[in-house]
Enzyme design. Structure first.
Site, PDB file in Angstrom:
ATOM      1  CD  GLU A  94       8.382  -0.129   7.620  1.00 53.49           C
ATOM      2  OE1 GLU A  94       6.802  -1.272   7.526  1.00 53.49           O
ATOM      3  OE2 GLU A  94       8.324   0.929   7.377  1.00 53.49           O
ATOM      4  CG  ASP A 153      -0.491   0.093   2.565  1.00 53.69           C
ATOM      5  OD1 ASP A 153       0.767  -0.545   3.085  1.00 53.69           O
ATOM      6  OD2 ASP A 153      -1.160  -0.202   4.044  1.00 53.69           O
ATOM      7  CB  SER A 154       4.404   2.060   0.543  1.00 49.57           C
ATOM      8  OG  SER A 154       4.980   0.212  -1.118  1.00 49.57           O
ATOM      9  CD  GLU A 174       0.586  -1.127   7.970  1.00 45.67           C
ATOM     10  OE1 GLU A 174      -0.041  -0.624   8.646  1.00 45.67           O
ATOM     11  OE2 GLU A 174       1.257  -1.255   6.821  1.00 45.67           O
ATOM     12  CG  ASP A 228       0.301  -3.593   2.518  1.00 45.78           C
ATOM     13  OD1 ASP A 228       0.651  -5.220   2.843  1.00 45.78           O
ATOM     14  OD2 ASP A 228       1.100  -3.084   1.858  1.00 45.78           O
TER      15      ASP A 228
END
Ligand code: KIV
Length: 277
Positions: A194, A56-57, A126, A95
């Site tokens: 991360e 989703d970056s 996440e 994602d």
């Protein structure tokens, strides 16, 4: 080109399945990369990369947004379709965007299903708290493989107050270690770590039997992932400590565009050979 094992150009090359990625723990480091379109996916397909994430970056590097929060399931489906069209070997993980899984297990199953129908073979979510773990168990129960994500959680940027190093203090580090084990118990086949200290990532990697994939988490993870555009140097202004740039493509691209503009303005493009008689 391919260094450690055959690329997809090799007819003997088998696609990486979820169990194949799991089985790499302890035997081979996992090279993972993000990707958002078919052109880059075709290039990635020719080299030895085992896992590709439609991150989703995309919200940041494709759409130019400050956070990942605005990207939705429709955009993630389109990017997943595009990457799937160019990829034959690496495991394709997508994602789940903000609010596509947090509300309920039913919402998560519906949206994860859309990503799998778009070509993903697994999804990433996440967080490691009990609510998210409950949702992960339900996804896994209906046959959807899930990758976890601990440490810096970009979808929770407003809670954390920025993109800071996580797990620095002892209680936070201990919580993350426990959550990693619980994510494994919930059924995750792998977990992204991360922006956490390298020694914490090492502890987590030893404590779980699923592969850890680090980004800004040091060298002891079972694999590494970088955002494709960061690795290629497409944004010269963005150079965090954990990114190694393997190319300076911004310079190459700017030069090519300037040469093109010069040729057009100087009447040198197109030539007779580039025109139809
Ligand atoms: O969205 C993304 O690109 C990611 C990677 C940084 C792991 O989640």
């Amino acid at each position: 080109m391919s260094r450690h094992y055959p690329s997809s150009a090799d007819p003997k090359a088998k696609p990486f399945t979820v169990p194949a990625i799991r089985a790499l723990k302890g035997s081979e480091k996992i090279a993972a990369i993000t990707c958002y379109d078919a052109s880059f996916a075709r290039l990635i397909d020719q080299i030895s990369i085992q896992l590709v994430l439609v991150g989703d970056s995309a919200a940041n590097v494709i759409y130019g947004l400050d956070t990942t929060l605005p990207i939705g399931i429709e955009e993630m489906m389109m990017h997943t379709r595009a990457v799937a069209a160019g990829l034959s070997r690496a495991l394709l993980v997508s994602d789940m965007p903000f609010l596509s899984y947090q509300p309920s297990a039913e919402t998560a199953i519906t949206n994860a299903g859309k990503l799998l129908q778009s070509g993903a073979r697994a999804v990433k979510v996440e967080g490691g708290g009990s609510h998210i773990r409950g949702i992960i168990s339900k996804l896994v129960e209906v046959g959807i493989p899930v990758m976890g994500h601990l440490g810096l959680l970009p979808q929770s940027v407003h809670r954390s107050g920025g993109y800071k190093l996580q797990g620095r203090d002892a209680p936070d580090a201990e919580r993350m270690l426990v959550e990693a084990k619980l994510l494994e118990e919930a059924g995750c086949f792998s977990v992204v770590l991360e922006k956490i200290p390298a020694d914490l990532a090492q502890k987590i990697t030893s404590a779980v039997s699923i592969p850890t994939i680090g980004i800004g988490a040091g060298q002891h993870c079972d694999g590494q992932i970088l955002v494709l555009y960061d690795l290629l140097g497409l944004d010269p202004a963005f150079k965090p400590r954990f990114v190694r740039r393997y190319a300076e493509l911004a310079d190459v691209i700017k030069q090519a565009l300037a040469d093109y503009a010069d040729d057009v303005m100087g009447g040198k493009f197109p030539s007779d050979e580039e025109s139809f008689p």
